[in-house]
Each structure stands twice: as C-alpha cells, then as structure tokens.
Design an enzyme around this catalytic site. Structure first.
Site, PDB file in Angstrom:
ATOM      1  N   ASP A  96      -5.339 -10.084  -7.682  1.00 35.12           N
ATOM      2  CA  ASP A  96      -5.676  -9.276  -8.844  1.00 35.12           C
ATOM      3  C   ASP A  96      -4.495  -8.626  -9.557  1.00 35.12           C
ATOM      4  O   ASP A  96      -4.249  -8.847 -10.747  1.00 35.12           O
ATOM      5  CB  ASP A  96      -6.695  -8.214  -8.448  1.00 35.12           C
ATOM      6  N   ARG A 126       0.655   3.808  -3.281  1.00 35.51           N
ATOM      7  CA  ARG A 126       0.004   5.091  -3.000  1.00 35.51           C
ATOM      8  C   ARG A 126       1.024   6.211  -2.786  1.00 35.51           C
ATOM      9  O   ARG A 126       0.941   7.256  -3.439  1.00 35.51           O
ATOM     10  CB  ARG A 126      -0.895   4.977  -1.753  1.00 35.51           C
ATOM     11  N   GLU A 185     -12.417   0.205  -9.883  1.00 38.91           N
ATOM     12  CA  GLU A 185     -12.078  -0.773 -10.917  1.00 38.91           C
ATOM     13  C   GLU A 185     -13.016  -0.741 -12.121  1.00 38.91           C
ATOM     14  O   GLU A 185     -12.571  -0.882 -13.273  1.00 38.91           O
ATOM     15  CB  GLU A 185     -12.050  -2.189 -10.318  1.00 38.91           C
ATOM     16  N   THR A 189      -1.517   0.593 -10.349  1.00 35.27           N
ATOM     17  CA  THR A 189      -2.764   0.045  -9.821  1.00 35.27           C
ATOM     18  C   THR A 189      -3.492   1.028  -8.918  1.00 35.27           C
ATOM     19  O   THR A 189      -4.629   0.771  -8.526  1.00 35.27           O
ATOM     20  CB  THR A 189      -2.495  -1.272  -9.061  1.00 35.27           C
ATOM     21  N   GLU A 236       0.826  -1.208   0.000  1.00 37.54           N
ATOM     22  CA  GLU A 236       0.000   0.000   0.000  1.00 37.54           C
ATOM     23  C   GLU A 236       0.863   1.262   0.000  1.00 37.54           C
ATOM     24  O   GLU A 236       0.549   2.239  -0.685  1.00 37.54           O
ATOM     25  CB  GLU A 236      -0.938   0.012   1.216  1.00 37.54           C
TER      26      GLU A 236
END
Length: 776
Positions: free
Chosen positions: A484, A339, A657, A745, A335
């Site tokens: 994913d 980010r 998404e 992503t 994360e």
C-alpha cells in the site's frame, strides 16, 4: 438477546438492526490518572483514603437516616399509646365516682398535689394540655413549619448532615424533639456540645470533601477534566440530524476530543509507559525491556492538536526521564520509523510552528527542553540508519537498536516488504532538512532508485524485495498489506519538496495507470468500483479481495489530482487535465465502495478484509458502470449481494484508512456527505468499541455480530490516526491546509519545504520503451 448498544445511535437506515438499539449506555466513569510517576504512590494512597471516607460517610448518613425514621415512628407510637391510656384512665375514674361535685374537686386538688410532688422527682411530665395526634389540623401545621424561618436556619448541608451523623454516633439522644408540635428543624440551643462530638462530625465532613476534590481531579495536576463523561453522552441517543452549520461540526469535534480524553486517560491510569494497552484486562505490556513509548510518542501530535496541555506535559516528562533507545532490542524498521521517528518529528514541527497548540513553557526557545523531540528523533534515526547498510541499499526488515545491527526478516525467505522499505523517505528527508545531515537523505533516496531499477511493469511492484540483492521476490501484486504505502509515498514525496522532484509524480502517474489497467473492476450486480489483487502476477487471475488498507487510495488519488488545493481551485489552473477529471471520478467511486464496507457490517464498522462478487471474466476499467448512490438499509437489499466477508476476516482493528480518505475527500471536494459518513462511522466506534469501567476503547474480534466480540487491545494508531482524522474532518478547513503540509502514513504531520542548495534528487530513472520496459 442481550444487545450491546449502550448509546442507541443506530437509526432506521442501519440494515435490519434498528430494533436492537434501545439500550442505554452503562456508566463509564472517567477516573483521573496518577499525577506523576514521582508521586504515584502517594496520590494513590490519598485516593484510596478519600474513597474509603466517602463510603463511610455514605453508610453513616444512610444509617442515621434509617435510625431517625425508626425512632420517630417508635416515639409517635409510644406517645399515642400513652395519651390514649391517660384518657381511658380519666374516663374510667369519672365513671366509677358517683359522689357529688365537691368530692371531685377534692380529688382533683389531691391529684394536683401528687403531680406537684412528682415534678420534683421526674425529668419530665406528660403535658397537661395533651395534643391530638389524629386531629386533621396537625397535617396543615406540619406543612407550615418547614417554610418557617426556623426550618431554614438548618436546612443546609451542615445542619442536616450534622444532625443525622450525630444521631448515628449518639443513639441515646432522642432523634426527634420532645413535642411533635415543635418542628424538627428548630433553632439549636446555645448549650455547648461535647468536643468529641464536634470533632467526629467535622472530621468526617472534611474527609468527604477531600474525597470529592479527588473525584473531581483536583489532585491530578497533569489532567484536564473531560468536559462530559461518557455515561452522560446523551447526544449519541438524541442525535438524528445532519450537521448543517459550522457550530454543529465544532460540537461534533468536541465529541472526538472527549473520546481521545477517555482513551488517553484509561491508558495513563492502567498502563502508563507500556507499549501495549489491553483496556478490558486493564493491563499493559512492554515491547522492550524499558519500553519504547509506542503509544506515548505516537500520540504526541494528537495531544497538541486537541490542546491537551497537561497530558502533553506528562508525556514530555516521560520522554525526558524514562525514554532511552539504549536497549538490546530488535525493532521493525518500518513501524519504528513511521510511528516513533515520525511522531517525534511531527511533535517538533507543531510545537515550533504552532506554539499556541497545547503551549508548554519548557519547549520555548532557550529553555532546556527546547529540542527534546528533535534530540530523541536524532538519536533514534542514528540507530535505525544501520538498516540501510545492506549490500543493495534496501533496508533490512529489523534493527537491534542497542547493538546497532540490521537484521533480515524472520519470514518470507528473509525478504523485506516492498511497502516497508519505501515508506521511510518522508521521515528521513525531513530529519535531514532539520539537521543538515545529508546522509539521512541519501540513504532513504537510494532505496527508491534500487526499487525503480527493477523495471516493474506498469509501475506495479511485487510486495517483497531482497535486501541482499535488491531484487523483487515473487510476483504478488496488491495495494493492501505490504504494498500500500509504496504508492502513497510516491505522490507525497513529490509534494513534500514543493513539487521540485518530478520523478516521483511520474512514478505515481505510471502506477495509477497500471492500477486502472490491471486491478480496477466492477462488482455484480450493483457495479461498485473495486481495486483487486494479482497474487500470481499481472498475467494471473484477478482476486476480488480488498483489504481495509486499500481505502487509503481515494484520498491519495484526490490529493495527487489537486496537489492539496480544493477541486474548485485546481480546476481553474492551466495544468488541470481530463485525466485529473477522471482521477477525481475514480476517487469518488472508490470512496463509495469503502463506505459500503462499513454499511455491510452489523456494527457499522468495516471488516479487515472484504471480498466482492465480480464477473468472469472481470469487467475492464473502461466498462460502463453506475453504482447506487445510497445504501438501502433493507437486509435483503440488492447491493448486499456484491459484498462478502469471510468468518476469519470479520475483525476490526480501529483502522484509519477510510476516515483518512473521507478527510481528504471532504477538504478537496467540499461535499458534506463525506463528513456525514464520518460522523456515522464515529458513532459506531463509540457505540461498539467502548470498554466499561473506564477502559477506553478496544478493537474487535468480530464486528459482524451484535454485541460484537471484543479483542481487548487498543492500537496506538487509534490515538495517532483514527481519532486525529475524525478531529480534522470535523474541523475548519484552515486547520493544517493540505497545500502546506504533508501527512505521513501514520498521520504524523510534516511541513512542505524547499530543498535548498544542500539537497537534490540524486538519481534518474533508466530509459524505458513504450511498453514500460527498461531499455538496456
């Protein structure tokens, strides 16, 4: 039932809830945030005083108006009574007197003498020519006076407000002129007024104007004022047409900008610097002792794209003066990379490659802040790098950024998530290219080799892997959570280095064939295409469960088939194959299913997890099928039998998404329906997730009831991803062409680049047999 549908945007095609959407949106005010941290206290005091002044002024004006009306009525009544008594007195005296006319004359002369004597002692007398208050002629005169020049002389703000306020402050002064026939707004006399009276009036006016300036954002030098306040968004109620022209979509893009302004300003006002924002409670929370900039950094490139210069300046100031990574804090490796590191790198790229996006002089070449984003990114990456210091090279799940120590996962037997360990490569490779430090490249690339050396059957990897051994943990296979982005980053790594690393395209193609073989099936009775899960491995049963996260796949499949070109351009290339054709068809079918996940819900916002009705045994990917092209809004429609949402899965977290895939599908196919779906989705977000009292927007605990149950949390990816993809979906195609950039992503934007002499693919796949098994 109290229906929470403030925008009234759901039209007749929105299931059986069309009769519930006639409400008007309650006012959501945009209140400007504090100017800067350094002047925060002073600015707040100015605002409080200004608001107080506005309230006092309003009360004074209302009281003055009421007082004027009361005095006017009272004066009219008293005057009428006095005149009527006068007439009666004269009439009575005339009746009682029976003497000749000479006596009357004598009495009249006597009366005049008495009146003349009274003139010397009384301040005023009843006029000798008494007007009639009941004469119809007066109504005509009353209408005529306001249009006269005398009336216009004081019809402005200064005249009316001053008179009303003065009457309130000096109740002893007659609120109406002496004679009703003389208009109220007559020119003022030249008589000097007491100085204290003028000071009060103009002092109050000054405070009122000060309050108005504050309300309009004049004191907020780091803000752009939202073009339209949310409570003025009539377009949500009136919009029923589909966008058919370029101008239509640019206007819709402006609505996204307004939503971003509302979201950011609410955070800036109530939770500035905090890592979490709770818009209903209007509070924030740190994830580390001094904060990590979780929301601020994740939003940087969105602010740039939307040209929010002053807001970006405020964010940069916080980065420069408040952000530090020197904290005793455990952070999630994945994360924090996608980010924080991704957000800083994207901000660096956009600010250098597109200097006209929210231009700031401080980051110009040669200025002190030129490399602010890159310096912060490098400092963070140096700390995250210790995650890769495991025996296998698979990164630890967490890192203490202060102690520079990698940490095993607290759950799952210490295993790391496979998706998380393989979704760091775009960020570290781009940083290596920028800094020339090959270590970043080598550490990230090593992970791909270790994962691939496990020899996953048909390219489908279990969702856990041990950092200590580099071996998979368990057999659970899915493209939802923890699985994913492994697949997403396969094709994006291939594109990032301008297709010079074919090993990642090979791995992608192998995995997509595995998805078709083991995970794709069709629902009953409507034959929608879904991607299921294999919780017990490829030999176990197929679960008809789709996380919302799986909806990244339609866009990724289309991106892989065309390389970022439009479908029309890609078809002209000699490399276009029947498999590419089939992949585009699969992308379209999955996109339809993901849109159905939204249409199924009461609010028009998808659940976190959706289950489907499938055959036993499930149909293979090769089975004939044809799903309906449209979703019948009838609540008893046949297609609704294919979908099922469990009570624990009804939450909506503002996830990106689906709109992400809509963006890719529109850019690649040019089919306007994907934009139309996105616009309908955006309106649902506006209608059901908006927070009253300037709170911005929140995620939902239950999106399948109206009104929805609010969750009181604004995810950072609402700003970083969801709103950004809406903005790009409604933008012209030449904004960030897909064949020039690669998007991580978390929707952070990086350039494609050539590796050059310093970098290369430092590993090769082990040979495999026809079944895909590694040959010893």
């Amino acid at each position: 039932m109290n229906v929470r549908d403030p925008f009234n945007i759901h039209r007749r095609n929105n299931l059986n809830f069309n009769n519930l959407h006639n409400g008007a949106f309650t006012a959501i005010n945009i209140l400007r945030a504090q100017a800067t941290q350094a002047t925060q206290v002073a600015a707040q005091q100015i605002r409080e005083k200004a608001v107080e002044a506005i309230e006092v002024g309003s009360q004074a004006t209302q009281a003055a108006a009421a007082h004027i009306r009361e005095v006017a009525v009272e004066a009219a009544e008293v005057g009428a009574q006095a005149l009527e008594k006068g007439r009666q007195a004269f009439a009575t005296e005339a009746d009682e007197e029976s003497s000749p006319r000479a006596v009357v004359v004598v009495n009249k002369e006597k009366l005049e003498q008495e009146e003349e004597a009274d003139d010397n002692t009384m301040s005023f007398n009843i006029p000798k020519n008494v007007p009639s208050f009941t004469n119809p002629q007066r109504e005509l005169e009353d209408r005529l006076w306001p249009s006269s020049g005398a009336t216009k002389h004081r019809s402005g703000l200064g005249g009316s407000v001053q008179d009303k306020v003065t009457g309130f402050l000096r109740p002893d002064r007659s609120a109406l002129p002496m004679y009703k026939d003389k208009p109220y707004a007559y020119p003022p006399s030249g008589r000097a007024r007491p100085i204290f009276r003028r000071k009060r009036v103009f002092g109050l006016l000054f405070l009122v104007m000060l309050g108005l300036l504050w309300f309009n954002g004049s004191f907020d030098d780091h803000h752009e004022k939202a073009k339209v306040k949310l409570n003025q968004w009539g377009w949500l109620r009136s919009d029923t047409s589909k966008g058919k022209s370029k101008a239509d979509w640019l206007k819709r893009r402006e609505r996204v900008v307004e939503a971003m302004e509302l979201s950011w300003d609410a955070y800036e006002r109530y939770a500035w610097g905090y890592d979490e924002f709770h818009p209903i409670a209007k509070t924030g929370r740190y994830m580390a002792p001094k904060g990590l900039g979780w929301i601020i950094i994740d939003s940087l490139d969105t602010l740039m794209l939307m040209n929010m210069t002053s807001r970006l300046e405020h964010a940069r100031e916080w980065l420069s003066t408040s952000l530090t990574w020197e904290q005793d804090q455990d952070v999630n490796t994945f994360e924090t990379t996608i980010r924080m590191l991704g957000g800083l790198l994207s901000a660096h790229y956009l600010s250098t490659e597109f200097p006209n996006m929210a231009p700031i002089s401080d980051d110009d070449v040669g200025k002190p802040g030129e490399d602010l984003y890159l310096e912060k990114a490098k400092d963070l990456a140096d700390r995250l790098l210790v995650a890769f210091d495991s025996p296998s090279g698979i990164p630890y799940a967490s890192v203490n950024i202060g102690e520079l120590k990698g940490l095993l996962s607290h759950d799952d037997g210490g295993a790391s998530s496979t998706a998380e360990t393989t979704t760091l490569q775009l960020e570290f490779k781009y940083l290596a290219k920028l800094t020339g430090e090959k270590l970043f490249w080598d550490k990230a690339e090593k992970v791909m080799q270790v994962v691939d050396d496990n020899g996953a059957k048909d390219g489908l990897v279990p969702i856990y892997i041990h950092a200590t051994t580099g071996k998979f943990n368990g057999h659970n296979i899915r493209l939802g959570s923890r699985g994913d982005s492994y697949y997403e980053y396969l094709i994006k790594q291939y594109l990032q280095t301008n297709k010079k690393e074919p090993v990642y395209q090979e791995m992608w193609r192998e995995a997509l064939m595995g998805v078709r073989k083991h995970l794709v099936t069709y629902t009953e009775p409507s034959q929608f295409t879904i991607i299921g899960e294999r919780p017990s491995g490829l030999e176990g049963e197929l679960s008809p469960k789709m996380d919302h996260l799986v909806c990244f796949m339609p866009g990724s499949i289309a991106l892989a088939a065309t390389g970022g070109l439009t479908e029309a351009e890609a078809r002209k290339l000699p490399t276009w194959t029947k498999q590419d054709e089939a992949d585009m068809q699969l992308a379209r079918e999955l996109m339809q299913t993901c849109w159905g996940m939204y249409k199924f819900m009461a609010t028009g916002l998808a659940a976190e997890i959706t289950y489907f009705n499938i055959g036993k045994p499930p149909l293979p990917e090769s089975a004939p099928h044809k799903a309906p092209e449209e979703f019948d809004p009838d609540p008893e429609a046949e297609w609704r039998k294919d979908f099922e949402v469990h009570s624990l899965d009804t939450h909506n977290l503002q996830r990106p998404e689906t709109v992400e895939s809509l963006f890719y599908m529109y850019r690649i196919t040019g089919e306007t329906k994907y934009r139309d779906w996105g616009w309908e989705m955006f309106k649902s977000f506006m209608n059901y997730t908006a927070v009253e009292d300037g709170g911005g927007f929140t995620s939902l605990s239950n999106a399948n009831v109206i009104p929805p149950t609010l969750r009181d949390n604004m995810e950072s990816f609402w700003l970083a991803e969801t709103l950004k993809y809406f903005y790009l979906l409604f933008s012209p195609d030449d904004l960030l062409p897909l064949d020039k950039v690669v998007i991580n992503t978390e929707a952070h934007i990086f350039p494609r680049f050539d590796m050059g002499p310093l970098f290369s693919t430092g590993w090769r796949r082990k040979p495999r047999d026809k079944e895909g098994n590694i040959m010893v």
